[in-house]
Design a protein around this motif. Structure first.
Motif, short mmCIF file in Angstrom:
data_model
loop_
_atom_site.label_atom_id
_atom_site.label_comp_id
_atom_site.label_asym_id
_atom_site.label_seq_id
_atom_site.Cartn_x
_atom_site.Cartn_y
_atom_site.Cartn_z
N GLU A 1 0.82 -1.21 0.00
CA GLU A 1 0.00 0.00 0.00
C GLU A 1 0.86 1.26 0.00
O GLU A 1 0.34 2.37 -0.05
N ILE A 2 2.16 1.09 0.05
CA ILE A 2 3.10 2.21 0.08
C ILE A 2 3.90 2.28 -1.22
O ILE A 2 3.98 3.34 -1.85
N ILE A 3 4.47 1.15 -1.61
CA ILE A 3 5.31 1.10 -2.81
C ILE A 3 4.48 0.74 -4.03
O ILE A 3 3.64 -0.16 -3.97
N ASN A 4 4.74 1.41 -5.14
CA ASN A 4 4.10 1.08 -6.42
C ASN A 4 4.79 -0.17 -6.99
O ASN A 4 5.74 -0.07 -7.75
N MET A 5 4.30 -1.32 -6.58
CA MET A 5 4.93 -2.59 -6.97
C MET A 5 4.78 -2.88 -8.47
O MET A 5 5.56 -3.66 -9.03
N VAL B 1 17.32 6.45 -10.17
CA VAL B 1 16.05 7.11 -9.87
C VAL B 1 14.93 6.11 -10.15
O VAL B 1 14.75 5.67 -11.29
N LEU B 2 14.20 5.75 -9.12
CA LEU B 2 13.07 4.84 -9.25
C LEU B 2 11.80 5.68 -9.26
O LEU B 2 11.32 6.13 -8.23
N SER B 3 11.29 5.91 -10.47
CA SER B 3 10.16 6.83 -10.65
C SER B 3 8.87 6.27 -10.06
O SER B 3 8.64 5.05 -10.10
N ASP B 4 8.05 7.16 -9.53
CA ASP B 4 6.74 6.78 -8.97
C ASP B 4 6.87 5.62 -7.99
O ASP B 4 6.05 4.71 -7.97
N PHE B 5 7.90 5.67 -7.17
CA PHE B 5 8.15 4.57 -6.24
C PHE B 5 7.08 4.48 -5.17
O PHE B 5 6.66 3.40 -4.77
N ILE B 6 6.62 5.63 -4.72
CA ILE B 6 5.60 5.68 -3.67
C ILE B 6 4.23 5.93 -4.29
O ILE B 6 4.07 6.82 -5.14
N ASP C 1 11.49 -6.42 3.35
CA ASP C 1 11.58 -6.52 1.89
C ASP C 1 12.26 -5.31 1.28
O ASP C 1 13.03 -5.43 0.32
N PHE C 2 11.97 -4.14 1.82
CA PHE C 2 12.61 -2.91 1.33
C PHE C 2 14.10 -2.93 1.63
O PHE C 2 14.93 -2.62 0.75
#
Length: 259
Positions: free
Chosen positions: A6-10, A35-40, A113-114
């Motif tokens: 519910e936090i990370i855009n898996m 850079v991990l775009s739209d991560f959250i 996991d993070f």
């Protein structure tokens, strides 16, 4: 407490996927930045933003002058030598102890996991929080005119999350492999050219919700002054590769105004 899904855009950042991990590791190794775009996910990002605005009054504001090596003045060199030339960093900061117990930031920071994903990408065996009560999760505020001056990091990696972007300014600029700290090569000649604006740095495009992994030990970098009346908000997720490490009392007094 929210679940990680519910936090990370898996969907765009499948942190448990071997291929995604390998690609992320390769990008970081090649460019020194990932850079991990739209991560959250947007709802989680909005919650972090609201929390940041609600707690901004707790921030400690400071303007510090320092050299790019974040070291004491070296009297072997002139005051205006690139080893000793001063730049300015100014920002507000709330510390780990000001982050609420049930904050999404704390859930993310502590999630196994993070941390496993970060270890795989960074090449670390295990990550540990700071032993002191201030340094693990920090939320930085840069209002009109505030900036982060040119510098090299002391640590081998940094993990940040952009929460709110200003109207203008607040641009992350860098040049990778500007020095070789492990071999004592400080590259004063090129640093001087950069400080004299004779070299054009690269920029890193970062949007709210993006997670950034950056190797700043040998890459010189800065954040340009914020322009406009929207404050730049950035989370720093700080880990150590060894347990029971505290940020020095001098650094805590400088950054947080207390120990």
């Amino acid at each position: 407490m929210q679940k990680l899904a519910e936090i990370i855009n898996m969907a765009t950042n499948p942190i448990n996927d071997a291929t995604f991990i390998a690609q992320s590791k390769s990008t970081l190794a090649t460019y020194g930045a990932l850079v991990l775009s739209d991560f959250i996910l947007p709802p989680a990002l909005n919650s972090i933003k609201r929390e940041g605005l609600d707690h901004q009054h707790l921030a400690y504001y400071a303007a510090n002058q320092h050299n790019v090596y974040l070291a004491k003045t070296d009297t072997q060199f002139a005051v205006d030598h690139p080893r000793n030339r001063l730049v300015t960093s100014s920002k507000g900061c709330i510390t780990d102890e000001d982050i609420p117990p049930h904050s999404i930031l704390r859930t993310l920071y502590n999630a196994t996991d993070f941390q496993d994903f970060l270890c795989a990408v960074l090449g670390e065996k295990k990550l540990y929080p700071y032993a002191d009560t201030l340094s693990s999760i920090n939320l930085h505020y840069a209002s009109q005119g505030q900036e982060l001056g040119w510098h090299f990091d002391n640590s081998s990696f940094a993990i940040t999350l952009l929460v709110q972007k200003p109207l203008a300014g607040g641009v992350f600029e860098y040049i990778e492999e500007m020095r070789d700290a492990d071999n004592g090569e400080m590259n004063y000649t090129e640093v001087e050219k950069l400080l004299d604006q004779q070299i054009t740095p690269k920029t890193l495009g970062i949007e709210p919700g993006d997670l950034v992994l950056f190797r700043g030990r040998n890459a010189i970098h800065r954040v340009t002054p914020t322009q406009g009346d929207i404050t730049r908000m950035l989370v720093v997720l700080a880990y150590n590769a060894q347990p029971d490490i505290s940020l020095s009392e001098t650094a805590r007094m400088t950054f947080y105004g207390r120990i």
